[in-house]
Write a protein that holds these residues in place. Sequence first.
Motif, PDB file in Angstrom:
ATOM      1  N   GLN A 272      21.375 -17.389 -98.999  1.00 29.26           N
ATOM      2  CA  GLN A 272      20.256 -17.927 -98.864  1.00 29.26           C
ATOM      3  C   GLN A 272      20.085 -19.504 -99.554  1.00 29.26           C
ATOM      4  OE1 GLN A 272      17.771 -14.414-100.863  1.00 29.26           O
ATOM      5  NE2 GLN A 272      19.471 -13.986-101.371  1.00 29.26           N
ATOM      6  N   TYR A 277      19.963 -22.094 -93.777  1.00 31.55           N
ATOM      7  CA  TYR A 277      19.678 -20.455 -93.910  1.00 31.55           C
ATOM      8  C   TYR A 277      18.572 -20.668 -93.047  1.00 31.55           C
ATOM      9  CZ  TYR A 277      17.425 -16.351 -95.698  1.00 31.55           C
ATOM     10  OH  TYR A 277      17.214 -14.832 -96.124  1.00 31.55           O
ATOM     11  N   ASN A 278      17.894 -19.046 -92.398  1.00 30.74           N
ATOM     12  CA  ASN A 278      16.630 -18.726 -92.057  1.00 30.74           C
ATOM     13  C   ASN A 278      16.423 -17.185 -92.086  1.00 30.74           C
ATOM     14  OD1 ASN A 278      15.012 -18.381 -89.786  1.00 30.74           O
ATOM     15  ND2 ASN A 278      14.490 -20.815 -89.412  1.00 30.74           N
ATOM     16  N   SER A 279      16.102 -16.633 -92.108  1.00 34.00           N
ATOM     17  CA  SER A 279      15.396 -15.346 -92.670  1.00 34.00           C
ATOM     18  C   SER A 279      15.682 -14.330 -91.468  1.00 34.00           C
ATOM     19  CB  SER A 279      14.168 -14.995 -93.241  1.00 34.00           C
ATOM     20  OG  SER A 279      13.180 -16.093 -92.302  1.00 34.00           O
TER      21      SER A 279
END
Length: 342
Positions: A272, A277-279
């Motif tokens: 994170q 980072y990308n959910s």
Amino acid sequence: MKICIISFDYWNYDHHIVKKLQEKGIDASHINMGSYRYKSFGERAFNAISKIFLNRNIKHVKRQQYVLETLAKLGPQDKILVLNPHTLDYKTIKKIKSYTPHLISYLYDNLERFPVEDKLDLFDKIYSFEDKDVKKYGFEKITNYNYLSDQPLQCDTIENDLFYITSYDKRRIKLLRKLASRLATMKIKSKIIVVGKQVWKEKLRNFILKPSGYKLIEFKDKPLDGKIVLEEYKKSKVIIDLMRDGQEGLSFRIFEAMAFEKKIITDNVSIQTYDFYNSQNFLIINYDLSNIEDHFFNISYQKIPKSLYQKYSLNHWVNHVFGISSTHDYPKIVCPPLNISN
């Protein structure tokens, strides 16, 4: 400029560094300790006896002799990079240092797993992918790299929702049992492979207990060819990445997934903190794995900006580690002494 890479190339990653340097017109060499072979059956037998009765691994000694003999033939180097120096003794590294004014190391395992604190004073610069080691010893933080392509690779054929291959590890096996049980309740087409000499233990356990989801995990005592693994990545929507005990740094799977534009399921919460980072691309599993849902497999991969993609490329990594200017093939190299403190 002459640069030498010294490593035990377990997974055939390190040769990519040499190749990239050579593409830049640099005289680069690779001394791979893993390529050393017994000269005869007698030498193999003697080493087996030595390990049993003298607790001394002659092959360990021979590998280091091989490094020094090869380096003597190559001659002085402008820079030498030793990857994970736990495979070398202090005296050997000291001799290696005599061949270059700039001795560098990159630690892509944490010091908890491979303690090398007694050798760190020999290096002019040390890079590490592990935040806690960086903070404690003053190393420079750097991640692993995307060695596959400077541009994302297109993959049209999808055969599996999920793929994972890993070496046998007690922590991972324990988590994989839970994961297999969870996946067994879902309509997820999975392919999971565990490799190692101790997989017979899991085969026996599964034969006796037949736990939920045990049929989803395939056990092999020999590793798969790297090209086959990459093909499996290409044919899957999601790749799993589970950490070893004490690990926080990013494995090569993260960057292989980046190259193929695949989503990741991981237990590495530090993911994170990274700028890519990308959910929608990463699912950080919770303790009971209840957050693994069909939705994650159905949403599309979100492309990352080109600048971020290139930031984690091997080309950028090589330029940074060896101080190579984008406008000069042979830059002046300056490495200030490293301050090691406990």
